[in-house]
Design a protein around this motif. Sequence first.
Motif, PDB file in Angstrom:
ATOM      1  N   ALA A 173      82.517  54.732  12.812  1.00 46.35           N
ATOM      2  CA  ALA A 173      83.146  54.104  13.493  1.00 46.35           C
ATOM      3  C   ALA A 173      82.729  53.367  15.114  1.00 46.35           C
ATOM      4  CB  ALA A 173      84.247  53.608  12.916  1.00 46.35           C
ATOM      5  N   VAL A 174      83.536  55.646  15.588  1.00 45.40           N
ATOM      6  CA  VAL A 174      83.493  55.722  16.704  1.00 45.40           C
ATOM      7  C   VAL A 174      82.225  55.458  17.595  1.00 45.40           C
ATOM      8  CG1 VAL A 174      83.721  57.648  18.526  1.00 45.40           C
ATOM      9  CG2 VAL A 174      85.732  56.868  16.961  1.00 45.40           C
ATOM     10  N   ARG A 175      80.942  56.141  16.467  1.00 42.79           N
ATOM     11  CA  ARG A 175      79.594  55.804  16.858  1.00 42.79           C
ATOM     12  C   ARG A 175      78.745  54.641  17.449  1.00 42.79           C
ATOM     13  NH1 ARG A 175      78.400  60.526  12.969  1.00 42.79           N
ATOM     14  NH2 ARG A 175      78.800  62.004  12.868  1.00 42.79           N
ATOM     15  N   ARG A 176      79.467  54.314  16.499  1.00 46.71           N
ATOM     16  CA  ARG A 176      78.730  52.186  15.935  1.00 46.71           C
ATOM     17  C   ARG A 176      79.983  51.440  17.072  1.00 46.71           C
ATOM     18  NH1 ARG A 176      78.309  52.999  10.353  1.00 46.71           N
ATOM     19  NH2 ARG A 176      76.334  53.695  10.265  1.00 46.71           N
ATOM     20  N   HIS A 177      81.361  52.450  18.291  1.00 47.52           N
ATOM     21  CA  HIS A 177      81.812  51.123  18.691  1.00 47.52           C
ATOM     22  C   HIS A 177      81.088  50.125  19.849  1.00 47.52           C
ATOM     23  CE1 HIS A 177      83.811  53.673  21.825  1.00 47.52           C
ATOM     24  NE2 HIS A 177      83.586  52.745  22.618  1.00 47.52           N
ATOM     25  N   THR A 178      80.268  50.671  20.425  1.00 48.82           N
ATOM     26  CA  THR A 178      79.661  49.929  21.742  1.00 48.82           C
ATOM     27  C   THR A 178      78.467  49.574  21.021  1.00 48.82           C
ATOM     28  OG1 THR A 178      80.750  51.941  23.714  1.00 48.82           O
ATOM     29  CG2 THR A 178      79.235  50.599  23.656  1.00 48.82           C
ATOM     30  N   ILE A 179      77.280  49.761  20.600  1.00 45.48           N
ATOM     31  CA  ILE A 179      76.272  49.185  20.101  1.00 45.48           C
ATOM     32  C   ILE A 179      76.304  48.627  19.358  1.00 45.48           C
ATOM     33  CG2 ILE A 179      75.610  50.777  21.672  1.00 45.48           C
ATOM     34  CD1 ILE A 179      74.148  52.697  19.763  1.00 45.48           C
ATOM     35  N   GLY A 180      77.196  48.821  18.123  1.00 43.53           N
ATOM     36  CA  GLY A 180      77.201  48.128  16.557  1.00 43.53           C
ATOM     37  C   GLY A 180      76.130  48.387  15.974  1.00 43.53           C
ATOM     38  N   ALA A 181      75.828  47.843  14.624  1.00 38.84           N
ATOM     39  CA  ALA A 181      74.837  48.970  14.034  1.00 38.84           C
ATOM     40  C   ALA A 181      73.989  47.824  13.085  1.00 38.84           C
ATOM     41  CB  ALA A 181      75.870  49.844  12.860  1.00 38.84           C
ATOM     42  N   PRO A 182      72.974  47.272  12.168  1.00 41.66           N
ATOM     43  CA  PRO A 182      72.965  46.218  11.649  1.00 41.66           C
ATOM     44  C   PRO A 182      74.249  46.417  10.333  1.00 41.66           C
ATOM     45  CG  PRO A 182      71.220  47.259  13.018  1.00 41.66           C
ATOM     46  CD  PRO A 182      71.965  48.374  13.349  1.00 41.66           C
ATOM     47  N   GLU A 183      74.157  47.094  10.037  1.00 47.90           N
ATOM     48  CA  GLU A 183      74.840  47.313   8.886  1.00 47.90           C
ATOM     49  C   GLU A 183      76.631  47.971   9.190  1.00 47.90           C
ATOM     50  OE1 GLU A 183      73.902  47.400   5.096  1.00 47.90           O
ATOM     51  OE2 GLU A 183      72.218  46.508   5.224  1.00 47.90           O
ATOM     52  N   MET A 184      77.537  47.379   9.236  1.00 46.84           N
ATOM     53  CA  MET A 184      78.865  48.132   9.855  1.00 46.84           C
ATOM     54  C   MET A 184      79.254  47.878   8.608  1.00 46.84           C
ATOM     55  SD  MET A 184      78.503  45.992  13.277  1.00 46.84           S
ATOM     56  CE  MET A 184      80.444  46.923  14.171  1.00 46.84           C
ATOM     57  N   THR A 185      80.051  48.907   8.197  1.00 47.85           N
ATOM     58  CA  THR A 185      81.402  48.857   6.993  1.00 47.85           C
ATOM     59  C   THR A 185      82.409  48.505   7.627  1.00 47.85           C
ATOM     60  OG1 THR A 185      83.007  51.000   8.397  1.00 47.85           O
ATOM     61  CG2 THR A 185      81.301  51.299   7.057  1.00 47.85           C
ATOM     62  N   VAL A 186      83.930  47.967   7.290  1.00 50.68           N
ATOM     63  CA  VAL A 186      84.797  47.740   7.529  1.00 50.68           C
ATOM     64  C   VAL A 186      85.497  48.053   8.925  1.00 50.68           C
ATOM     65  CG1 VAL A 186      86.979  46.149   6.886  1.00 50.68           C
ATOM     66  CG2 VAL A 186      85.402  45.530   5.113  1.00 50.68           C
ATOM     67  N   ILE A 187      85.783  49.196   8.702  1.00 53.23           N
ATOM     68  CA  ILE A 187      86.180  50.222   9.183  1.00 53.23           C
ATOM     69  C   ILE A 187      85.131  49.614  11.075  1.00 53.23           C
ATOM     70  CG2 ILE A 187      86.630  52.354  10.786  1.00 53.23           C
ATOM     71  CD1 ILE A 187      89.159  51.429   8.184  1.00 53.23           C
ATOM     72  N   ARG A 199      80.095  39.028  15.417  1.00 54.05           N
ATOM     73  CA  ARG A 199      79.399  38.044  15.215  1.00 54.05           C
ATOM     74  C   ARG A 199      79.254  37.850  16.600  1.00 54.05           C
ATOM     75  NH1 ARG A 199      78.580  35.196  11.251  1.00 54.05           N
ATOM     76  NH2 ARG A 199      77.304  36.742  10.352  1.00 54.05           N
ATOM     77  N   PHE A 200      80.615  36.773  16.977  1.00 53.56           N
ATOM     78  CA  PHE A 200      81.348  36.915  18.338  1.00 53.56           C
ATOM     79  C   PHE A 200      80.464  37.436  19.656  1.00 53.56           C
ATOM     80  CE2 PHE A 200      83.803  35.235  21.939  1.00 53.56           C
ATOM     81  CZ  PHE A 200      83.548  33.959  22.134  1.00 53.56           C
ATOM     82  N   GLU A 201      81.393  38.837  19.203  1.00 56.24           N
ATOM     83  CA  GLU A 201      80.991  39.659  20.493  1.00 56.24           C
ATOM     84  C   GLU A 201      79.059  40.058  20.966  1.00 56.24           C
ATOM     85  OE1 GLU A 201      83.613  43.072  19.511  1.00 56.24           O
ATOM     86  OE2 GLU A 201      82.640  44.640  20.939  1.00 56.24           O
ATOM     87  N   ILE A 202      78.713  40.316  19.638  1.00 56.43           N
ATOM     88  CA  ILE A 202      77.601  40.641  20.144  1.00 56.43           C
ATOM     89  C   ILE A 202      76.703  39.582  20.286  1.00 56.43           C
ATOM     90  CG2 ILE A 202      75.189  41.479  19.018  1.00 56.43           C
ATOM     91  CD1 ILE A 202      77.049  42.464  16.642  1.00 56.43           C
ATOM     92  N   LEU A 203      77.121  38.206  20.538  1.00 56.34           N
ATOM     93  CA  LEU A 203      75.765  37.616  20.962  1.00 56.34           C
ATOM     94  C   LEU A 203      76.618  37.316  22.995  1.00 56.34           C
ATOM     95  CD1 LEU A 203      76.428  34.433  18.645  1.00 56.34           C
ATOM     96  CD2 LEU A 203      73.721  35.806  19.520  1.00 56.34           C
ATOM     97  N   ASN A 204      78.044  37.723  23.193  1.00 58.95           N
ATOM     98  CA  ASN A 204      78.368  37.544  23.723  1.00 58.95           C
ATOM     99  C   ASN A 204      78.075  38.315  24.830  1.00 58.95           C
ATOM    100  OD1 ASN A 204      81.105  35.937  25.547  1.00 58.95           O
ATOM    101  ND2 ASN A 204      80.759  35.969  23.250  1.00 58.95           N
ATOM    102  N   THR A 205      78.095  39.883  24.305  1.00 57.78           N
ATOM    103  CA  THR A 205      77.450  41.392  25.448  1.00 57.78           C
ATOM    104  C   THR A 205      76.604  41.116  25.890  1.00 57.78           C
ATOM    105  OG1 THR A 205      79.707  41.897  23.761  1.00 57.78           O
ATOM    106  CG2 THR A 205      77.677  43.664  24.838  1.00 57.78           C
ATOM    107  N   TRP A 211      76.548  56.587  26.014  1.00 60.12           N
ATOM    108  CA  TRP A 211      77.068  58.037  25.149  1.00 60.12           C
ATOM    109  C   TRP A 211      78.416  58.161  24.407  1.00 60.12           C
ATOM    110  CZ3 TRP A 211      75.936  61.044  31.099  1.00 60.12           C
ATOM    111  CH2 TRP A 211      73.724  60.451  30.919  1.00 60.12           C
ATOM    112  N   HIS A 212      79.317  57.703  25.752  1.00 65.13           N
ATOM    113  CA  HIS A 212      80.896  58.141  25.215  1.00 65.13           C
ATOM    114  C   HIS A 212      81.143  57.162  23.922  1.00 65.13           C
ATOM    115  CE1 HIS A 212      81.805  53.884  26.082  1.00 65.13           C
ATOM    116  NE2 HIS A 212      82.621  53.615  24.891  1.00 65.13           N
ATOM    117  N   GLY A 213      80.340  56.602  23.315  1.00 67.00           N
ATOM    118  CA  GLY A 213      80.679  56.358  21.502  1.00 67.00           C
ATOM    119  C   GLY A 213      79.277  56.973  20.350  1.00 67.00           C
ATOM    120  N   VAL A 214      78.168  56.777  20.863  1.00 67.11           N
ATOM    121  CA  VAL A 214      77.761  57.693  20.497  1.00 67.11           C
ATOM    122  C   VAL A 214      77.711  59.331  19.982  1.00 67.11           C
ATOM    123  CG1 VAL A 214      75.271  57.996  20.206  1.00 67.11           C
ATOM    124  CG2 VAL A 214      75.869  56.013  20.452  1.00 67.11           C
TER     125      VAL A 214
END
Length: 188
Positions: free
Chosen positions: A106-120, A155-161, A83-86
Amino acid sequence: PYSRAELAQKVAANLSESRFQHCLRVEETAIKLAELNHADVERAAIAGLVHDYAKQLPDEVFIEAIHEAGFDPELLQYGNAIWHGVVGAYFIERDLGIHDETILNAVRRHTIGAPEMTVIDQILFVADFIEPGRDFPGVVQARETAFADLAAGVRFEILNTLTFLIEGQKKIYPKTIDTYNAWVPTQA
Ligand code: DGI
Ligand code: FE
Ligand code: FE
Ligand code: FE
């Protein structure tokens, strides 16, 4: 719009000292990553400073916002971690007067990411993970990877998380799995 100092003061007023210090370190790390990647330093910095603004709001406040502001009711099955991001972006827009969708996404995606992510999006996602106060197995490699290649850091972060969540038998938010599937190295 509020100045950087006014934003910092409002963020500090809503967070514990240690959580606020984390936000300052994410701001600094986001600035470094933005410089390295020729990205918008100002937006990266603001996103870092405010990203966990809603982290310590009570669950009832999130639940009410999910009901009242048209969020996916599926979110009710999760908790503050999601919740705290989305949903947090909604409070950041309302309370901090930030209407910039690049920052809010960027805040919405900061915990869960997204398939397509901007540089920010990528900068905030990674800065949150590698800021100098973080200490977990693999953080050194996470930093080296991210400073050498931002997308490789994502990629490293998503695999780890994902590994960490599954090892802890945590519920995985479906969008976190979508992120994983989009970023995991291509299969043969
Ligand atoms: O807010 P921070 O602690 O700085 O970091 P964060 O917003 O990146 O992550 C908050 C927590 O959310 C972290 O422990 C990982 C966790 N998380 C990420 N994706 C999921 C998740 N937790 C669950 N249960 N499900 C997810 O899909
Ligand atoms: Fe967070
Ligand atoms: Fe994160
Ligand atoms: Fe954070």
